[in-house]
Design an enzyme around this catalytic site. Structure first.
Site, PDB file in Angstrom:
ATOM      1  N   LYS A 146       0.829  -1.200   0.000  1.00 42.01           N
ATOM      2  CA  LYS A 146       0.000   0.000   0.000  1.00 42.01           C
ATOM      3  C   LYS A 146       0.878   1.271   0.000  1.00 42.01           C
ATOM      4  CE  LYS A 146      -3.806  -2.527   0.439  1.00 42.01           C
ATOM      5  NZ  LYS A 146      -3.625  -3.924   0.029  1.00 42.01           N
TER       6      LYS A 146
HETATM    7  C1  LIG Z   1      -4.771  -5.044   0.720  1.00 35.84           C
HETATM    8  C2  LIG Z   1      -6.241  -5.184   0.773  1.00 35.84           C
HETATM    9  C3  LIG Z   1      -6.882  -5.819   1.852  1.00 35.84           C
HETATM   10  C4  LIG Z   1      -6.111  -6.552   2.923  1.00 35.84           C
HETATM   11  O1  LIG Z   1      -5.323  -5.720   3.677  1.00 35.84           O
HETATM   12  P1  LIG Z   1      -4.395  -6.382   4.815  1.00 35.84           P
HETATM   13  O2  LIG Z   1      -3.912  -5.204   5.596  1.00 35.84           O
HETATM   14  O3  LIG Z   1      -3.293  -7.097   4.087  1.00 35.84           O
HETATM   15  O4  LIG Z   1      -5.230  -7.296   5.596  1.00 35.84           O
HETATM   16  C5  LIG Z   1      -8.261  -5.821   1.891  1.00 35.84           C
HETATM   17  N1  LIG Z   1      -8.986  -5.251   0.932  1.00 35.84           N
HETATM   18  C6  LIG Z   1      -8.424  -4.659  -0.144  1.00 35.84           C
HETATM   19  C7  LIG Z   1      -9.295  -4.027  -1.180  1.00 35.84           C
HETATM   20  C8  LIG Z   1      -7.028  -4.621  -0.260  1.00 35.84           C
HETATM   21  O5  LIG Z   1      -6.479  -4.044  -1.315  1.00 35.84           O
END
Ligand SMILES: *Cc1c(COP(=O)(O)O)cnc(C)c1O
Length: 400
Positions: free
Chosen positions: A190
């Protein structure tokens, strides 16, 4: 899916933007013994989030997956309840619902932003619907007012999967505080990261009180840390969703750099938009649309080709050219877990978009020269694969 494993390409899909300040913050936290979560550093990050969003309450969690589980637990979701979410998302969105014994009801997305289509959401509301979970795909926020109107009319909660949307806004208001609860991810893929981490944010006192207890193993430890009770004990069912202060220290540095990070990404996304526009103008690929109401964090850049055959061919050729391009979500309603358990549904926009979608490298340290190599390769390969004589195109929209 979202892996960092790009060892076989020269230009990766993602790269976290980390520097000496992040290393120093982690070193200091360890040296000073700030290990457990909800300590001085974690609480500093929560206050920072509350003031920049702004939101009344932020609870740091170990992931966005856990933040969404926390939201469903705090809202008291259970068997007999339905929650409407996109199928074009990461499994965590639907898992959070299904883990409570509630039913994820998949709705289609809008073709140019790949976010929930309010008209399709409306069609899928039943007397059992309790909540809507929009996902801000690639950090793009769209049609919030229409979703809010449906939720208000039917008294539904909006729980945002804002995993990709830290720093995005809708009509000046931050993603994550556009509904009743917002869930963020700080995973290494992210924009702003601490490796693995997340947050649950809300203005709702009742949901916050429930969430802080559930996140702290069903205890009132958070109230104890604020000096509201003189010892803490088991007061409700809960689990452990607390982010270590070591990771919070890293996150604090990243949060303070988030405008700089997002601005640099947006600049690169705009370069892609400009350079690849001819592919859209000639009908070979669709580019993302960022609504005028949306201030975009440029989490991801994608193009959508006519079908999976073209997509696979272009991804293979790009990777052979050293470019870490990748497809993205397999729609959840077509996944093995779901098809083994539920009646088949058709979500035409989701199916078409997921089949044709390619993500391109986008990160702060992507040099202009490397981005130009990506752009040149994409223009050449997409034009080549879409040539009328190309057998891959027989019977597809772009070949017609
Ligand atoms: C990355 C992501 C998640 C999961 O996030 P984590 O912090 O790895 O649990 C959930 N939903 C979306 C749309 C994502 O892009």
């Amino acid at each position: 899916m979202d892996f960092l494993g790009d060892d076989d390409v020269l230009i990766p899909l993602h790269a976290p933007e980390l520097g000496r300040d992040e290393w120093a913050a982690v070193g200091d936290a360890v040296q000073e013994g700030h290990l457990v979560g909800n300590g001085v550093i974690g609480r500093r990050v929560q206050s920072h989030m509350e003031s920049v969003l702004p939101a009344k309450h932020a609870v740091l969690t170990t992931s966005c997956t856990h933040a969404m589980e926390l939201a469903m637990l705090a809202a008291g979701l259970g068997p007999g309840d339905e929650v409407i979410c996109p199928s074009f998302t990461f499994p965590s969105t639907a898992n959070a619902i299904a883990l409570r014994g509630a039913v994820p009801v998949f709705a289609d997305v809008t073709p140019d932003t790949l976010t929930l289509d309010p008209a399709d959401v409306e069609r899928r509301v039943t007397p059992r619907t309790r909540a809507i979970m929009p996902v801000h795909y690639a950090g793009i926020v769209d049609q919030v007012d229409a979703l809010r109107a449906i939720a208000d009319r039917r008294r539904l909660l909006i729980v945002e999967d804002a995993a990709q949307a830290w720093g995005s806004r809708w009509r000046g208001r931050s993603a994550g505080v556009l509904g009743d609860v917002g869930c963020f991810s700080f995973h290494a893929t992210k924009n702003v990261t601490c490796g693995e981490g997340g947050a649950f944010v809300t203005d709702d006192e009742r949901l916050f009180r429930a969430a802080e207890i559930i996140a702290e193993k069903g205890t009132n430890r958070s109230a104890f840390l604020r000096g509201e009770v003189d010892r803490y004990t088991w007061v409700a069912l809960g689990s452990s969703y607390v982010l270590s202060d070591v990771l919070s220290a890293l996150l604090f540095v990243q949060m303070r750099r988030s405008d700089e990070i997002n601005d640099a990404r947006r600049h690169k996304a705009e370069r892609y938009m400009e350079a690849l526009r001819p592919l859209q103008d000639s009908g070979l690929a669709r580019l993302p649309r960022v609504p005028a109401e949306c201030h975009w964090n440029a989490h991801g850049f994608f193009l959508v080709l006519a079908d999976a055959a073209q997509r696979d061919h272009v991804v293979d050729e790009l990777r052979a050219a050293g470019v870490g391009a990748a497809m993205h979500f397999v729609p959840l309603h077509t996944s093995p877990y779901w098809t083994a358990r539920a009646e088949a549904v058709r979500l035409p926009v989701t199916e078409h978009a997921a089949a044709g979608l390619i993500r391109l490298p986008l990160f702060v340290s992507l040099s202009e020269a490397d981005q130009d190599r990506v752009i040149d390769a994409v223009l050449r390969i997409v034009r080549d694969v879409a040539r009328p004589s190309n057998p891959l195109l027989a019977g597809t929209a772009a070949g017609a």
